[in-house]
Design an enzyme around this catalytic site. Structure first.
Site, PDB file in Angstrom:
ATOM      1  N   THR A 181     -11.459 -47.313  55.241  1.00 58.29           N
ATOM      2  CA  THR A 181     -10.780 -48.236  54.492  1.00 58.29           C
ATOM      3  C   THR A 181      -9.346 -47.767  53.844  1.00 58.29           C
ATOM      4  O   THR A 181      -9.059 -46.535  54.227  1.00 58.29           O
ATOM      5  CB  THR A 181     -11.517 -48.944  53.130  1.00 58.29           C
ATOM      6  OG1 THR A 181     -10.728 -49.882  52.715  1.00 58.29           O
ATOM      7  CG2 THR A 181     -11.898 -47.961  52.169  1.00 58.29           C
ATOM      8  N   ASN A 194     -11.149 -48.940  61.679  1.00 61.40           N
ATOM      9  CA  ASN A 194     -11.864 -49.146  60.439  1.00 61.40           C
ATOM     10  C   ASN A 194     -13.407 -48.687  60.698  1.00 61.40           C
ATOM     11  O   ASN A 194     -14.063 -48.677  59.756  1.00 61.40           O
ATOM     12  CB  ASN A 194     -11.786 -50.515  59.630  1.00 61.40           C
ATOM     13  CG  ASN A 194     -12.849 -51.360  60.657  1.00 61.40           C
ATOM     14  OD1 ASN A 194     -12.874 -51.301  61.606  1.00 61.40           O
ATOM     15  ND2 ASN A 194     -13.392 -52.355  59.982  1.00 61.40           N
ATOM     16  N   GLY A 217     -11.982 -64.532  51.432  1.00 55.87           N
ATOM     17  CA  GLY A 217     -12.239 -63.417  52.575  1.00 55.87           C
ATOM     18  C   GLY A 217     -13.767 -62.910  52.637  1.00 55.87           C
ATOM     19  O   GLY A 217     -13.913 -61.666  53.480  1.00 55.87           O
ATOM     20  N   TYR A 254     -11.115 -61.319  48.711  1.00 56.64           N
ATOM     21  CA  TYR A 254     -12.368 -62.175  48.479  1.00 56.64           C
ATOM     22  C   TYR A 254     -13.142 -62.089  46.948  1.00 56.64           C
ATOM     23  O   TYR A 254     -12.317 -61.327  46.053  1.00 56.64           O
ATOM     24  CB  TYR A 254     -13.608 -61.641  49.408  1.00 56.64           C
ATOM     25  CG  TYR A 254     -13.598 -60.093  49.351  1.00 56.64           C
ATOM     26  CD1 TYR A 254     -12.710 -59.285  50.114  1.00 56.64           C
ATOM     27  CD2 TYR A 254     -14.442 -59.468  48.273  1.00 56.64           C
ATOM     28  CE1 TYR A 254     -12.914 -57.694  49.759  1.00 56.64           C
ATOM     29  CE2 TYR A 254     -14.495 -57.965  48.231  1.00 56.64           C
ATOM     30  CZ  TYR A 254     -13.916 -57.357  49.230  1.00 56.64           C
ATOM     31  OH  TYR A 254     -13.869 -55.937  48.971  1.00 56.64           O
ATOM     32  N   GLY A 309       2.288 -62.383  55.414  1.00 57.01           N
ATOM     33  CA  GLY A 309       2.371 -60.779  55.256  1.00 57.01           C
ATOM     34  C   GLY A 309       2.358 -60.134  56.500  1.00 57.01           C
ATOM     35  O   GLY A 309       2.209 -60.811  57.375  1.00 57.01           O
ATOM     36  N   ALA A 310       2.825 -59.033  56.536  1.00 54.77           N
ATOM     37  CA  ALA A 310       3.163 -58.197  57.520  1.00 54.77           C
ATOM     38  C   ALA A 310       2.572 -56.703  57.653  1.00 54.77           C
ATOM     39  O   ALA A 310       3.157 -55.860  58.065  1.00 54.77           O
ATOM     40  CB  ALA A 310       4.657 -58.310  57.889  1.00 54.77           C
ATOM     41  N   GLY A 311       1.362 -56.364  56.944  1.00 49.39           N
ATOM     42  CA  GLY A 311       0.801 -55.202  56.571  1.00 49.39           C
ATOM     43  C   GLY A 311      -0.383 -54.815  57.502  1.00 49.39           C
ATOM     44  O   GLY A 311      -0.358 -55.593  58.686  1.00 49.39           O
ATOM     45  N   ASP A 317     -12.052 -55.242  61.965  1.00 50.24           N
ATOM     46  CA  ASP A 317     -11.393 -56.470  60.829  1.00 50.24           C
ATOM     47  C   ASP A 317     -10.960 -57.447  62.020  1.00 50.24           C
ATOM     48  O   ASP A 317     -10.939 -58.836  61.543  1.00 50.24           O
ATOM     49  CB  ASP A 317     -10.341 -55.860  60.074  1.00 50.24           C
ATOM     50  CG  ASP A 317     -10.512 -54.654  58.972  1.00 50.24           C
ATOM     51  OD1 ASP A 317     -11.577 -54.864  58.588  1.00 50.24           O
ATOM     52  OD2 ASP A 317      -9.546 -53.740  58.980  1.00 50.24           O
ATOM     53  N   LYS A 364      -6.792 -45.963  57.582  1.00 48.75           N
ATOM     54  CA  LYS A 364      -6.870 -46.678  58.826  1.00 48.75           C
ATOM     55  C   LYS A 364      -6.048 -46.266  59.800  1.00 48.75           C
ATOM     56  O   LYS A 364      -6.494 -46.170  60.963  1.00 48.75           O
ATOM     57  CB  LYS A 364      -7.005 -48.254  58.871  1.00 48.75           C
ATOM     58  CG  LYS A 364      -7.958 -48.723  57.802  1.00 48.75           C
ATOM     59  CD  LYS A 364      -8.068 -50.277  57.782  1.00 48.75           C
ATOM     60  CE  LYS A 364      -8.964 -50.842  56.723  1.00 48.75           C
ATOM     61  NZ  LYS A 364      -8.979 -52.386  56.971  1.00 48.75           N
ATOM     62  N   SER A 378     -16.098 -49.835  46.514  1.00 48.86           N
ATOM     63  CA  SER A 378     -16.344 -50.373  48.180  1.00 48.86           C
ATOM     64  C   SER A 378     -17.984 -50.999  47.900  1.00 48.86           C
ATOM     65  O   SER A 378     -18.729 -50.690  47.351  1.00 48.86           O
ATOM     66  CB  SER A 378     -16.377 -49.306  48.924  1.00 48.86           C
ATOM     67  OG  SER A 378     -16.899 -49.898  50.194  1.00 48.86           O
TER      68      SER A 378
HETATM   69  P1  NDP Z   1      -0.711 -53.553  53.320  1.00 48.75           P
HETATM   70  O1  NDP Z   1      -0.411 -52.740  52.238  1.00 48.75           O
HETATM   71  O2  NDP Z   1      -0.505 -53.109  54.526  1.00 48.75           O
HETATM   72  O3  NDP Z   1       0.369 -54.915  53.270  1.00 48.75           O
HETATM   73  C1  NDP Z   1       0.751 -55.809  52.012  1.00 48.75           C
HETATM   74  C2  NDP Z   1       1.520 -57.008  52.732  1.00 48.75           C
HETATM   75  O4  NDP Z   1       1.626 -57.845  51.578  1.00 48.75           O
HETATM   76  C3  NDP Z   1       2.831 -56.613  52.942  1.00 48.75           C
HETATM   77  O5  NDP Z   1       3.413 -57.659  53.823  1.00 48.75           O
HETATM   78  C4  NDP Z   1       3.752 -56.934  51.852  1.00 48.75           C
HETATM   79  O6  NDP Z   1       4.934 -57.362  52.019  1.00 48.75           O
HETATM   80  C5  NDP Z   1       2.924 -58.192  50.873  1.00 48.75           C
HETATM   81  N1  NDP Z   1       2.966 -58.068  49.671  1.00 48.75           N
HETATM   82  C6  NDP Z   1       2.399 -57.392  48.602  1.00 48.75           C
HETATM   83  N2  NDP Z   1       2.896 -57.866  47.658  1.00 48.75           N
HETATM   84  C7  NDP Z   1       3.204 -59.028  47.881  1.00 48.75           C
HETATM   85  C8  NDP Z   1       3.839 -59.876  46.712  1.00 48.75           C
HETATM   86  N3  NDP Z   1       3.467 -59.927  45.345  1.00 48.75           N
HETATM   87  N4  NDP Z   1       4.389 -61.289  47.369  1.00 48.75           N
HETATM   88  C9  NDP Z   1       4.388 -61.354  48.504  1.00 48.75           C
HETATM   89  N5  NDP Z   1       4.003 -60.447  49.546  1.00 48.75           N
HETATM   90  C10 NDP Z   1       3.388 -59.357  48.994  1.00 48.75           C
HETATM   91  O7  NDP Z   1      -1.991 -54.218  52.630  1.00 48.75           O
HETATM   92  P2  NDP Z   1      -3.376 -54.647  53.658  1.00 48.75           P
HETATM   93  O8  NDP Z   1      -2.854 -55.427  54.925  1.00 48.75           O
HETATM   94  O9  NDP Z   1      -4.284 -53.430  54.003  1.00 48.75           O
HETATM   95  O10 NDP Z   1      -4.312 -55.751  52.822  1.00 48.75           O
HETATM   96  C11 NDP Z   1      -3.661 -56.897  52.628  1.00 48.75           C
HETATM   97  C12 NDP Z   1      -4.546 -57.815  51.813  1.00 48.75           C
HETATM   98  O11 NDP Z   1      -5.935 -57.844  52.867  1.00 48.75           O
HETATM   99  C13 NDP Z   1      -5.213 -57.234  50.527  1.00 48.75           C
HETATM  100  O12 NDP Z   1      -5.366 -58.124  49.634  1.00 48.75           O
HETATM  101  C14 NDP Z   1      -6.717 -56.635  51.037  1.00 48.75           C
HETATM  102  O13 NDP Z   1      -7.606 -56.688  49.886  1.00 48.75           O
HETATM  103  C15 NDP Z   1      -6.974 -57.717  51.942  1.00 48.75           C
HETATM  104  N6  NDP Z   1      -7.968 -57.397  52.985  1.00 48.75           N
HETATM  105  C16 NDP Z   1      -9.363 -58.109  53.049  1.00 48.75           C
HETATM  106  C17 NDP Z   1     -10.267 -57.563  53.920  1.00 48.75           C
HETATM  107  C18 NDP Z   1     -11.336 -58.460  54.241  1.00 48.75           C
HETATM  108  O14 NDP Z   1     -12.438 -58.039  54.883  1.00 48.75           O
HETATM  109  N7  NDP Z   1     -11.659 -59.489  53.494  1.00 48.75           N
HETATM  110  C19 NDP Z   1      -9.914 -56.599  54.743  1.00 48.75           C
HETATM  111  C20 NDP Z   1      -8.671 -55.853  54.956  1.00 48.75           C
HETATM  112  C21 NDP Z   1      -7.591 -56.333  53.575  1.00 48.75           C
HETATM  113  P3  NDP Z   1       6.375 -56.334  52.174  1.00 48.75           P
HETATM  114  O15 NDP Z   1       6.385 -55.785  53.585  1.00 48.75           O
HETATM  115  O16 NDP Z   1       7.443 -57.109  51.535  1.00 48.75           O
HETATM  116  O17 NDP Z   1       5.882 -55.166  51.290  1.00 48.75           O
END
Ligand code: NDP
Length: 262
Positions: A58, A83, A227, A207, A119-121, A98, A62, A13
């Site tokens: 982080t 966060n 990022g 980033y 993405g949907a995380g 965030d 979260k 970090s």
């Molecule tokens: P999550 O694990 O919660 O979600 C990951 C998402 O990515 C899911 O929707 C997943 O799809 C999808 N995914 C993962 N691998 C693949 C792939 N190979 N191809 C397509 N889709 C994929 O992660 P977070 O939301 O916590 O983080 C996401 C990104 O954001 C990370 O890279 C993190 O580093 C970045 N981030 C940057 C920040 C910043 O301040 N710049 C702050 C927070 C995060 P599925 O649902 O199908 O599994």
């Protein structure tokens, strides 16, 4: 005053060097450390036991931090993840920075009315809530179906790769982790390329790296950014909660320098 970032892993970090640079610039008596935490279920107890005044949280804590807080304020209530923790008297108050950090980061693109969110995380949830709050149209595209319900309830259009129909967007955002530790695109190349060609700007939450997604944006001559500003501004907004002061341009620049150090 004492601050930390909780995570697992947390060693990588850059928040300590960013926050400490801000404290130093402001002559604020603060010390910001890293805390490796295995069990997110005890995060509030550890926060209180360690006599902290504030903290960042982080991956992967979260959501646990959200559940454990005494009070959750602002957009975090809808996002379901926080966060930032602040000690107010004896209460642990939680925020999500965030979401506003992302909004601040995309300000440099100008007016945005429609976004394709890949993405949907957890990060996608924060971004979608922040965008919908400003009445921006959001389309979510994710690899799998199961996480899309949340976004539909929020009022987003939601697709998987199989059902996707491209439209026109002001901005396309990669919030997947594709490209973080691999050279993957966030969806099959034909979908990403077509979507980029129908967007004015591209933003990657990852980033410090020109991901395959940003390489494709660059090849298609659209303006893009990574990022770094999102990371900076989520930190700046947390810093303002920590110090109870608004961060000056000088403080923000010191924090950016701190972030880029080493
Ligand atoms: P999550 O694990 O919660 O979600 C990951 C998402 O990515 C899911 O929707 C997943 O799809 C999808 N995914 C993962 N691998 C693949 C792939 N190979 N191809 C397509 N889709 C994929 O992660 P977070 O939301 O916590 O983080 C996401 C990104 O954001 C990370 O890279 C993190 O580093 C970045 N981030 C940057 C920040 C910043 O301040 N710049 C702050 C927070 C995060 P599925 O649902 O199908 O599994």
């Amino acid at each position: 005053m004492n601050f930390t970032i909780f995570g697992n892993p947390v060693e990588h970090s850059k928040s300590p060097q960013m926050q400490n640079a801000g404290f130093e610039q402001l002559n604020f008596d603060g010390k910001y450390t890293k805390t490796h935490l295995e069990d997110g279920g005890i995060i509030k107890d550890v926060f209180l036991k360690n006599n902290l005044n504030g903290a960042n949280i982080t991956v992967p804590h979260k959501e646990d931090a959200f559940k454990n807080a005494d009070e959750v304020r602002g957009m975090a209530q809808k996002i379901g993840a926080v966060n930032t923790y602040i000690l107010e008297d004896t209460q642990v108050v939680a925020y999500n920075t965030d979401a506003p950090g992302f909004m601040k980061a995309i300000e440099s693109f100008g007016n945005i009315n429609s976004v394709l969110l890949l993405g949907a995380g957890g990060t996608a949830k924060a971004i979608a809530v922040a965008l919908k709050e400003k009445n921006i149209e959001v389309t979510v595209l994710n690899r799998s179906q199961s996480r899309l319900e949340y976004f539909k309830e929020l009022g987003c259009i939601a697709y998987t790769w199989d059902t996707f129909k491209v439209s026109q967007y002001d901005l396309i955002v990669n919030s997947t982790s594709a490209g973080l530790k691999d050279e993957d695109l966030p969806a099959p190349k034909n979908i990403i390329e077509q979507s980029i060609q129908n967007s004015k700007y591209a933003f990657d939450c990852i980033y410090g790296k020109k991901t395959p997604f940003l390489q494709l944006a660059s090849q298609n001559n659209i303006q893009y950014k990574d990022g770094e500003d999102m990371l900076l501004y989520q930190g700046v907004i947390a810093f303002e909660y920590f110090t109870k002061q608004s961060a000056s341009k000088e403080t923000i620049e010191a924090m950016r320098k701190g972030l880029k150090k080493g």
